[in-house]
Structures are given as C-alpha cells and as structure tokens.
Design a protein around this motif. Structure first.
Motif, PDB file in Angstrom:
ATOM      1  N   ASP A  52       0.837  -1.203   0.000  1.00  0.00           N
ATOM      2  CA  ASP A  52       0.000   0.000   0.000  1.00  0.00           C
ATOM      3  C   ASP A  52       0.874   1.256   0.000  1.00  0.00           C
ATOM      4  N   PRO A  53       0.692   2.147  -0.975  1.00  0.00           N
ATOM      5  CA  PRO A  53       1.535   3.352  -1.033  1.00  0.00           C
ATOM      6  C   PRO A  53       1.374   4.254   0.178  1.00  0.00           C
ATOM      7  N   GLY A  54       0.184   4.289   0.760  1.00  0.00           N
ATOM      8  CA  GLY A  54      -0.032   5.109   1.948  1.00  0.00           C
ATOM      9  C   GLY A  54       0.767   4.601   3.133  1.00  0.00           C
ATOM     10  N   VAL A  55       0.875   3.304   3.250  1.00  0.00           N
ATOM     11  CA  VAL A  55       1.673   2.705   4.328  1.00  0.00           C
ATOM     12  C   VAL A  55       3.152   2.999   4.094  1.00  0.00           C
ATOM     13  N   ARG A  56       3.590   2.876   2.851  1.00  0.00           N
ATOM     14  CA  ARG A  56       5.009   3.156   2.536  1.00  0.00           C
ATOM     15  C   ARG A  56       5.357   4.592   2.894  1.00  0.00           C
ATOM     16  N   GLU A  57       4.490   5.519   2.531  1.00  0.00           N
ATOM     17  CA  GLU A  57       4.752   6.927   2.827  1.00  0.00           C
ATOM     18  C   GLU A  57       4.773   7.178   4.333  1.00  0.00           C
ATOM     19  N   ALA A  58       3.833   6.547   5.055  1.00  0.00           N
ATOM     20  CA  ALA A  58       3.786   6.721   6.511  1.00  0.00           C
ATOM     21  C   ALA A  58       5.033   6.151   7.168  1.00  0.00           C
ATOM     22  N   ALA A  59       5.528   5.019   6.650  1.00  0.00           N
ATOM     23  CA  ALA A  59       6.750   4.417   7.200  1.00  0.00           C
ATOM     24  C   ALA A  59       7.959   5.316   6.956  1.00  0.00           C
ATOM     25  N   LEU A  60       8.047   5.868   5.748  1.00  0.00           N
ATOM     26  CA  LEU A  60       9.159   6.770   5.435  1.00  0.00           C
ATOM     27  C   LEU A  60       9.122   7.999   6.343  1.00  0.00           C
ATOM     28  N   ASN A  61       7.936   8.571   6.514  1.00  0.00           N
ATOM     29  CA  ASN A  61       7.806   9.753   7.369  1.00  0.00           C
ATOM     30  C   ASN A  61       8.153   9.428   8.815  1.00  0.00           C
ATOM     31  N   ALA A  62       7.761   8.241   9.258  1.00  0.00           N
ATOM     32  CA  ALA A  62       8.062   7.844  10.637  1.00  0.00           C
ATOM     33  C   ALA A  62       9.560   7.687  10.841  1.00  0.00           C
ATOM     34  N   LEU A  63      10.215   7.056   9.886  1.00  0.00           N
ATOM     35  CA  LEU A  63      11.661   6.851  10.007  1.00  0.00           C
ATOM     36  C   LEU A  63      12.410   8.178  10.029  1.00  0.00           C
ATOM     37  N   THR A  64      12.026   9.108   9.169  1.00  0.00           N
ATOM     38  CA  THR A  64      12.726  10.401   9.151  1.00  0.00           C
ATOM     39  C   THR A  64      12.410  11.203  10.414  1.00  0.00           C
ATOM     40  N   ALA A  65      11.214  11.002  10.987  1.00  0.00           N
ATOM     41  CA  ALA A  65      10.872  11.677  12.246  1.00  0.00           C
ATOM     42  C   ALA A  65      11.725  11.150  13.390  1.00  0.00           C
ATOM     43  N   ILE A  66      11.969   9.843  13.397  1.00  0.00           N
ATOM     44  CA  ILE A  66      12.813   9.236  14.437  1.00  0.00           C
ATOM     45  C   ILE A  66      14.258   9.671  14.243  1.00  0.00           C
ATOM     46  N   GLY A  67      14.734   9.580  13.006  1.00  0.00           N
ATOM     47  CA  GLY A  67      16.068  10.047  12.661  1.00  0.00           C
ATOM     48  C   GLY A  67      17.181   9.321  13.390  1.00  0.00           C
ATOM     49  N   GLY A  68      18.368   9.884  13.310  1.00  0.00           N
ATOM     50  CA  GLY A  68      19.508   9.330  14.016  1.00  0.00           C
ATOM     51  C   GLY A  68      20.231   8.232  13.256  1.00  0.00           C
ATOM     52  N   ARG A  69      21.298   7.762  13.860  1.00  0.00           N
ATOM     53  CA  ARG A  69      22.175   6.800  13.192  1.00  0.00           C
ATOM     54  C   ARG A  69      21.484   5.468  12.942  1.00  0.00           C
ATOM     55  N   LYS A  70      20.619   5.050  13.881  1.00  0.00           N
ATOM     56  CA  LYS A  70      19.964   3.751  13.714  1.00  0.00           C
ATOM     57  C   LYS A  70      19.099   3.743  12.454  1.00  0.00           C
ATOM     58  N   VAL A  71      18.392   4.820  12.208  1.00  0.00           N
ATOM     59  CA  VAL A  71      17.574   4.912  10.999  1.00  0.00           C
ATOM     60  C   VAL A  71      18.481   4.949   9.774  1.00  0.00           C
ATOM     61  N   ALA A  72      19.567   5.707   9.854  1.00  0.00           N
ATOM     62  CA  ALA A  72      20.504   5.784   8.720  1.00  0.00           C
ATOM     63  C   ALA A  72      21.061   4.400   8.392  1.00  0.00           C
ATOM     64  N   GLU A  73      21.387   3.634   9.420  1.00  0.00           N
ATOM     65  CA  GLU A  73      21.921   2.288   9.192  1.00  0.00           C
ATOM     66  C   GLU A  73      20.880   1.353   8.606  1.00  0.00           C
ATOM     67  N   ALA A  74      19.598   1.627   8.887  1.00  0.00           N
ATOM     68  CA  ALA A  74      18.519   0.821   8.295  1.00  0.00           C
ATOM     69  C   ALA A  74      18.263   1.225   6.850  1.00  0.00           C
ATOM     70  N   ALA A  75      18.511   2.499   6.537  1.00  0.00           N
ATOM     71  CA  ALA A  75      18.252   2.997   5.183  1.00  0.00           C
ATOM     72  C   ALA A  75      19.372   2.647   4.211  1.00  0.00           C
ATOM     73  N   ALA A  76      20.601   2.609   4.674  1.00  0.00           N
ATOM     74  CA  ALA A  76      21.746   2.408   3.783  1.00  0.00           C
ATOM     75  C   ALA A  76      21.657   1.124   2.956  1.00  0.00           C
ATOM     76  N   PRO A  77      21.261  -0.017   3.529  1.00  0.00           N
ATOM     77  CA  PRO A  77      21.176  -1.244   2.718  1.00  0.00           C
ATOM     78  C   PRO A  77      20.173  -1.158   1.575  1.00  0.00           C
ATOM     79  N   LEU A  78      19.216  -0.233   1.679  1.00  0.00           N
ATOM     80  CA  LEU A  78      18.214  -0.092   0.622  1.00  0.00           C
ATOM     81  C   LEU A  78      18.858   0.355  -0.693  1.00  0.00           C
TER      82      LEU A  78
END
Length: 227
Positions: free
Chosen positions: A46-72
């Motif tokens: 669902d595109p709405g879920v994908r967008e909400a997940a992306l927004n949530a991750l950027t809201a949390i921020g920090g190195r842990k999120v960056a490390e989760a994003a890099a493998p993508l």
C-alpha cells in the motif's frame, strides 16, 4: 497513545489503514526499537503505508535509521533505492557517518549515491573523503564528485576541481568546469580561459559561463578576446 508493542503488532494487520496508523503513531513515539519494523514497511503493497513508514523513520532520525536505510541502496527495487536516498538526505548531518561509509563501498552505484547525498546535504566535512574519489575508476562517480565539490562551494574544493579538468572523460571535465564556476575560485580563471581557446561545444560554453562568474567586470575583456 497506544504502547509501542501494540503498535508494532498492528504493522502486521491485514488492514492497510491499521498499518498506516501504526506507522504514524510509531513516528510520533520516536521509538528507535521500531526502526527495523518500520524499515520493512517501506516495501508494503500500500503506497499510503510506505509513505507513513518513510515519514516515521525520518521523524525518528539518528544513526539507527541511517543504518537501516543504507542497505536499501543495494536493493533491486528502484523504489526502495530512492526511498533509502530520500531518508538519508532528510536525516542529513545525523546520518553523516553512515553516508561517509558509502563512499568506500565496493558497488560503484552505492558510492555514487553517497556522493549525491553529500551534495544534497552540503556536507563540507566530506571534502577529504571526496578527494580520494577524484581519480575513481568509474567516470560516473568522478562526474558526481565534481558536481558535489561545486555544490559544497568550499575553497578547498578548488584544487580538486582543477585536477578534474584533466580527466579523460568529457562529461567529467564539464562537471568540473561547472563546479569551478560555482565556487568562484580565481585560481581557475587561467585554466578556464585556456579551455575556451582549445575546446569547442559543450565544454567551451560551460567554461565561458564559469569564467564569467569568476572574473570581475574589469577582466571581462579577457573572456571576450577568447571568443
């Protein structure tokens, strides 16, 4: 707000609305423990879920999120690669150690992503790392490095861009010329005037523009004489 464990459970709901709401609430909670699950939701149907997940991750921020994003960035899915880039760009300075690590990857595409992200974030701390990539084997990486150095607009980028003017690939030289025009380095004026004399077409036009940005009004005659 519902507790984090309940929200994590909602991410596996069959209802897209529940999954989207869970992502949004987890973003509000700033729960780092939910980062892996939220990252997995970037591939939701669902595109709405994908967008909400992306927004949530950027809201949390920090190195842990960056490390989760890099493998993508290594994903076979262009959508996930683009999401990884977007997250790292939005996190910015907090993600710098992870972004810097991309420059040493054995995948040239990942290296180029890293350079492009640094250009977007305007991270001057990366200039030392970028210097090692001016002579990278992949011309696409070298061109991205030249673009990035120009966008950083740091005086220390000037010598690196002057080196790139000697690159065997026209597109890299073109990117270096544009970069020199952005940083307004007076040391570049003489090499640019030489390019106007010996080059033609794309690079000559770019060199004229760059020299015009660098030269003060009283030196404009130097450029006109080369035309």
């Amino acid at each position: 707000m519902e507790n984090v464990n309940s929200l994590n459970d909602m991410l596996s709901s069959q209802d897209a609305g529940d999954r989207r709401n869970a992502c949004e609430s987890l973003g509000d909670s700033r729960s780092c423990d939910s980062v892996p699950l939220l990252a997995s939701m970037l591939a939701d149907v669902d595109p709405g879920v994908r967008e909400a997940a992306l927004n949530a991750l950027t809201a949390i921020g920090g190195r842990k999120v960056a490390e989760a994003a890099a493998p993508l960035l290594k994903s076979e899915s262009a959508m996930l690669r683009n999401m990884g880039v977007e997250i790292l760009e939005l996190i910015g300075a907090e993600a710098f150690p992870v972004i810097a690590g991309l420059l040493n990857d054995n995948d040239d595409d990942v290296v180029k992503f890293g350079v492009d992200i640094i250009a977007h974030c305007r991270e001057e701390r990366a200039i030392g790392l970028l210097s090692a990539l001016v002579g990278h084997a992949n011309p696409n990486v070298r061109a991205s490095v030249a673009v990035c150095l120009g966008r950083l607009k740091a005086a220390s980028a000037g010598p690196l861009l002057l080196r790139a003017l000697e690159d065997p690939e026209e597109w890299v030289r073109f990117s270096a010329v544009e970069g020199l025009g952005l940083i307004h380095d007076r040391r570049a004026l003489s090499p640019l005037l030489k390019l106007i004399e010996v080059d033609s077409g794309l690079i000559k036009d770019a060199a004229i523009d760059a020299a015009g940005r660098i030269a003060p009004a009283e030196d404009a005659s130097m450029i006109l004489l080369k035309l």
